[in-house]
Scaffold this active site. Structure first.
Site, PDB file in Angstrom:
ATOM      1  N   THR B  38     -10.073  26.921 -13.042  1.00  0.00           N
ATOM      2  CA  THR B  38     -10.773  28.113 -12.586  1.00  0.00           C
ATOM      3  C   THR B  38      -9.778  29.174 -12.137  1.00  0.00           C
ATOM      4  O   THR B  38      -8.566  28.967 -12.227  1.00  0.00           O
ATOM      5  CB  THR B  38     -11.769  27.752 -11.456  1.00  0.00           C
ATOM      6  N   ASN B  39     -10.289  30.312 -11.713  1.00  0.00           N
ATOM      7  CA  ASN B  39      -9.481  31.424 -11.215  1.00  0.00           C
ATOM      8  C   ASN B  39      -9.855  31.704  -9.776  1.00  0.00           C
ATOM      9  O   ASN B  39     -10.998  31.519  -9.385  1.00  0.00           O
ATOM     10  CB  ASN B  39      -9.779  32.688 -12.017  1.00  0.00           C
ATOM     11  N   ARG B  40      -8.911  32.217  -9.002  1.00  0.00           N
ATOM     12  CA  ARG B  40      -9.219  32.645  -7.646  1.00  0.00           C
ATOM     13  C   ARG B  40     -10.101  33.890  -7.716  1.00  0.00           C
ATOM     14  O   ARG B  40      -9.712  34.888  -8.315  1.00  0.00           O
ATOM     15  CB  ARG B  40      -7.939  33.004  -6.893  1.00  0.00           C
ATOM     16  N   SER B  41     -11.262  33.835  -7.161  1.00  0.00           N
ATOM     17  CA  SER B  41     -12.156  34.983  -7.101  1.00  0.00           C
ATOM     18  C   SER B  41     -13.299  34.651  -6.180  1.00  0.00           C
ATOM     19  O   SER B  41     -13.965  33.634  -6.348  1.00  0.00           O
ATOM     20  CB  SER B  41     -12.721  35.301  -8.493  1.00  0.00           C
ATOM     21  N   ALA B 105     -13.600  37.215 -12.803  1.00  0.00           N
ATOM     22  CA  ALA B 105     -12.301  36.623 -13.141  1.00  0.00           C
ATOM     23  C   ALA B 105     -12.572  35.520 -14.157  1.00  0.00           C
ATOM     24  O   ALA B 105     -12.639  34.340 -13.824  1.00  0.00           O
ATOM     25  CB  ALA B 105     -11.640  36.069 -11.892  1.00  0.00           C
TER      26      ALA B 105
END
Lengths: 232, 232
Positions: B38-41, B105
């Site tokens: 996943t992405n930081r968001s 993101a």
């Protein structure tokens, strides 16, 4: 201290005077400043166990990966992000603890390299090399002055076989196993059910709220710990 | 409808009658039922934009990855998990929208294979093969009946160069760029600053709360859209 705690207190506070170390939540393994690999875990079970142990009289340290949960009252909260940070935080406190409950969903693989700048898109496919993280549960159980060590197993198939294998292979005192990817329980759910195994025994804790389930598992840990102390 | 909306309404509701589509939050790309990339968001910027557009009179659809944020009032919320689901949800609604703001993101790579059972630990290293996901922003901008298309760029180095390249390469109408991995702003923060670029213009929106920043960016989008409508 263990005997005094076990013998001298009323049944409602069976962990009076004990030091309980609990790890909870997921870890985040960064590929770069933006992307990371992680596990599904809300931290709810670990936080509920911390509250249950506290209510049974224990002094509790909770080592937690990133969660959205409020810090439990009267619990020493240690926040970590990566599996390596969780390893350091747990190992540093394990020998001083009477009980360790590993309820965290620790990443078992982490990117072999972390980039300090955001990786730019290139080809249609990419290959990510991962390396195994250290096994916190097995290393705690292998310490010379080890706490009573309780692990968790979340499985999608062959629950009992995996749980019994993990109990023996990692030399745990107890393992609490639950199904994941089912209609009810696990992950973000507020409810769960557990199959608990130890050497020579087992107990099924039926589907219920995680708070009540944590109370039952903590009581079972106290009971097994007491049985173990008497035998030794 | 665009002209009526733009010319007939007071300045405080510059998006009256407009349909605004916004994507927000991270996506989760599963390796198996437990592990994901996943992405930081936090989703905060996208949710604040949805509220700002709603307050300026627009009818808003918010396509959101997993966040901990409450659903904004009077906004049509469409929950998704993976980049593929976000692609489907956005593309299906893009041609009927006047404005698309891609504030999510989105994972740009996803595991080439997803296992239906939890992967068991094996060797000391493992290799994960990833394939590129579809580029939602570029595909929306390439639609025959395209909305006014606004992208975001979160960068750790060379912010302006990357933002201008992305604006041109994906044929966007506007791009809002911000630094990440800095002392203040980005990710989980409640504050941020943006450098906004369009063909032939730019504007810096100074560090402030995400709610106020969203109001300013939305007003700027309305202003550029109106300028574009006049020129066309």
């Amino acid at each position: 201290a263990i005997c005094a705690a076990l013998l001298g207190e009323p049944a409602e506070r069976p962990l009076q005077g004990m030091k309980v170390l609990i790890s909870a939540g997921p870890t985040r393994e960064p590929l770069d400043p933006v992307r990371y690999l992680t596990n599904r875990s809300s931290g709810k079970m670990g936080y509920a166990l911390a509250e249950a142990a506290r209510d049974m009289g224990a002094s509790v340290i909770l080592v937690s990966g990133p969660t959205q949960l409020p810090p439990p009252a009267q619990v020493d909260l240690v926040r970590v992000e990566t599996a390596a940070e969780m390893y350091e935080a747990v190992i540093a406190r394990a020998e001083a603890s009477d009980i360790y409950i590993g309820a965290a969903a620790v990443a078992d693989y982490t990117p072999a390299e972390t980039q300090s700048e955001k990786i730019k898109k290139r080809g249609d496919t990419a290959t990510l090399v991962l390396r195994k993280t250290r096994d916190i549960l097995a290393e705690v159980a292998a310490l010379e002055k080890r706490p009573f060590t309780v692990g968790f197993a979340a499985e999608t198939v062959d629950l009992e076989a995996y749980a019994l294998d993990k109990l023996a292979r990692k030399n745990l005192d107890m393992i609490a196993a639950n199904w994941v990817g089912q209609a009810e329980g696990g992950f973000d759910s507020d409810r769960n059910a557990l199959e608990v195994f130890w050497k020579g025994g087992r107990e099924a804790l039926a589907m219920t709220g995680k708070k009540r389930l944590a109370d039952r598992l903590t009581a079972l840990i106290a009971e097994r710990l007491q049985a173990g102390v008497v035998v030794r």
